[in-house]
Design an enzyme around this catalytic site. Structure first.
Site, PDB file in Angstrom:
ATOM      1  N   ARG A  47       0.804  -1.221   0.000  1.00 57.74           N
ATOM      2  CA  ARG A  47       0.000   0.000   0.000  1.00 57.74           C
ATOM      3  C   ARG A  47       0.841   1.276   0.000  1.00 57.74           C
ATOM      4  NH1 ARG A  47      -2.170  -3.586   3.552  1.00 57.74           N
ATOM      5  NH2 ARG A  47      -1.293  -2.525   5.365  1.00 57.74           N
ATOM      6  N   HIS A  51      11.211  -3.344  -0.513  1.00 58.52           N
ATOM      7  CA  HIS A  51      10.366  -4.211   0.319  1.00 58.52           C
ATOM      8  C   HIS A  51       9.486  -5.098  -0.571  1.00 58.52           C
ATOM      9  CE1 HIS A  51       8.004  -5.632   3.679  1.00 58.52           C
ATOM     10  NE2 HIS A  51       6.898  -5.224   3.093  1.00 58.52           N
ATOM     11  N   ARG A  95     -18.814  -5.433 -16.136  1.00 58.14           N
ATOM     12  CA  ARG A  95     -17.466  -5.915 -15.829  1.00 58.14           C
ATOM     13  C   ARG A  95     -17.444  -6.987 -14.749  1.00 58.14           C
ATOM     14  NH1 ARG A  95     -14.873  -1.001 -12.119  1.00 58.14           N
ATOM     15  NH2 ARG A  95     -16.729  -0.675 -10.849  1.00 58.14           N
ATOM     16  N   GLU A 106      -5.336   3.008 -11.771  1.00 56.69           N
ATOM     17  CA  GLU A 106      -5.621   1.834 -12.593  1.00 56.69           C
ATOM     18  C   GLU A 106      -6.612   2.161 -13.712  1.00 56.69           C
ATOM     19  OE1 GLU A 106      -7.098  -2.845 -12.065  1.00 56.69           O
ATOM     20  OE2 GLU A 106      -7.056  -1.495 -10.330  1.00 56.69           O
ATOM     21  N   TYR A 107      -6.460   1.450 -14.799  1.00 56.90           N
ATOM     22  CA  TYR A 107      -7.408   1.499 -15.921  1.00 56.90           C
ATOM     23  C   TYR A 107      -8.815   1.256 -15.381  1.00 56.90           C
ATOM     24  CZ  TYR A 107      -9.272   0.190 -20.586  1.00 56.90           C
ATOM     25  OH  TYR A 107      -9.979   0.111 -21.757  1.00 56.90           O
ATOM     26  N   ARG A 129       8.371 -10.365  -3.312  1.00 57.57           N
ATOM     27  CA  ARG A 129       7.817 -10.876  -4.565  1.00 57.57           C
ATOM     28  C   ARG A 129       8.846 -11.455  -5.525  1.00 57.57           C
ATOM     29  NH1 ARG A 129       2.819 -11.717  -2.765  1.00 57.57           N
ATOM     30  NH2 ARG A 129       1.856  -9.798  -1.987  1.00 57.57           N
TER      31      ARG A 129
END
Length: 301
Positions: free
Chosen positions: A114, A218, A196, A120-121, A223
């Site tokens: 966060r 981080h 959607r 975002e699209y 990831r």
């Protein structure tokens, strides 16, 4: 294809446009600017903008510590000191903005980090493309028998083909219905913000993601780890390659102390000391649970 012809043309036009600047630039990042780095079957990452370099980190640290850094004779040594002792604010002096195209289910993992700025699209205003993530056969795996968050053996033969057919057919069917619900000249159709909800989690979305280097490290520590889910790990690995060209000294320290390093609990340190002294250890002697001991043994291996 990760990029349409129109997108590729827009990127080419951006790269041809040059600007004179007095700010610090990094040749490695200049070469990355705007270029799409393919990830998965339809995804990509690309650098839109960046601020700072290795010297921005040491500059901030020296303002903060003053005479306290005189014993550190060079920038690389200072950066390693900062990384080693978990000093985070100097790394926040560098920022990068990425354009990322990724499957929705990967985005839901990603957004748990966060400490970034995201746009975002919007499928409320625009129609999503007919693009879905379909795993390569070697990435179709059963549930792990020892890890609720992990994968086990790769599916083979007819079972693998059955799963691939389900994924492909369900994605196509869901998108066909999505298009049909949006309406035509003959019918009013459903609002985009409602239509959607029928789309699968493997459809692709896009966003702009801006983050400082401390929080990016981080993200990458978690990831880009070998235990991270494959579909987000490949994005992290692509970002690692970019960061390596942006802040080489900081990335080398991060790779050494975070990606390639390890952290032991107090029980782990005590157990290791006893093992070095020649004592045979097990979970009970170390005062660890079976899971802790398994992870401890894996770390030593």
């Amino acid at each position: 294809m990760p990029l349409s012809l129109e997108e590729a043309a827009a990127i080419a036009a951006q790269k041809e446009t040059t600007h004179t600047t007095a700010r610090a630039t990094v040749q490695g990042m200049e070469e990355h600017l705007y270029t799409a780095i393919p990830v998965l079957d339809h995804g990509f990452i690309r650098v839109i903008d960046y601020m700072g370099d290795d010297s921005a980190i040491t500059q901030a640290a020296r303002v903060s510590y003053g005479k306290g850094t005189k014993s550190v004779s060079n920038d690389e040594g200072l950066i390693r000191y900062l990384m080693r002792h978990w000093h985070s604010t100097p790394f926040e002096m560098c920022e990068v903005k990425l354009h990322v195209k990724l499957p929705v289910f990967v985005a839901r993992q990603w957004i748990r980090h966060r400490t970034a700025n995201v746009n975002e699209y919007s499928a409320r205003y625009s129609i999503l493309d007919r693009e879905f993530y379909i795993p390569a056969p070697e990435h179709l795996a059963a549930q792990s028998s020892t890890n609720n968050q992990g994968r086990g053996d790769v599916l083979q033969g007819e079972e693998a083909q059955r799963v691939l057919d389900y994924l492909r057919d369900d994605s196509i069917r869901a998108y066909d219905h999505y298009e049909a619900m949006l309406g035509t000249e003959d019918q009013q159709g459903l609002a985009r913000e409602l239509a959607r909800m029928n789309l699968p989690a493997n459809i692709y979305t896009q966003w702009y993601w801006k983050v400082d280097l401390h929080n990016l490290f981080h993200f990458l520590r978690l990831r880009a780890d070998a235990h991270a889910q494959y579909e987000i790990r490949v994005y992290a690995e692509a970002i690692c390659d970019v960061v390596k060209d942006w802040v080489p000294a900081a990335y080398a320290a991060f790779e050494d102390y975070r990606l390639g390093g390890a952290q032991l609990s107090a029980k782990g340190v005590a157990a290791l000391k006893r093992m070095l002294a020649g004592e045979q250890m097990d979970a009970e002697k170390a005062g660890m649970t079976k899971g802790e001991w398994r992870e401890f043994e894996a770390l030593l291996a």
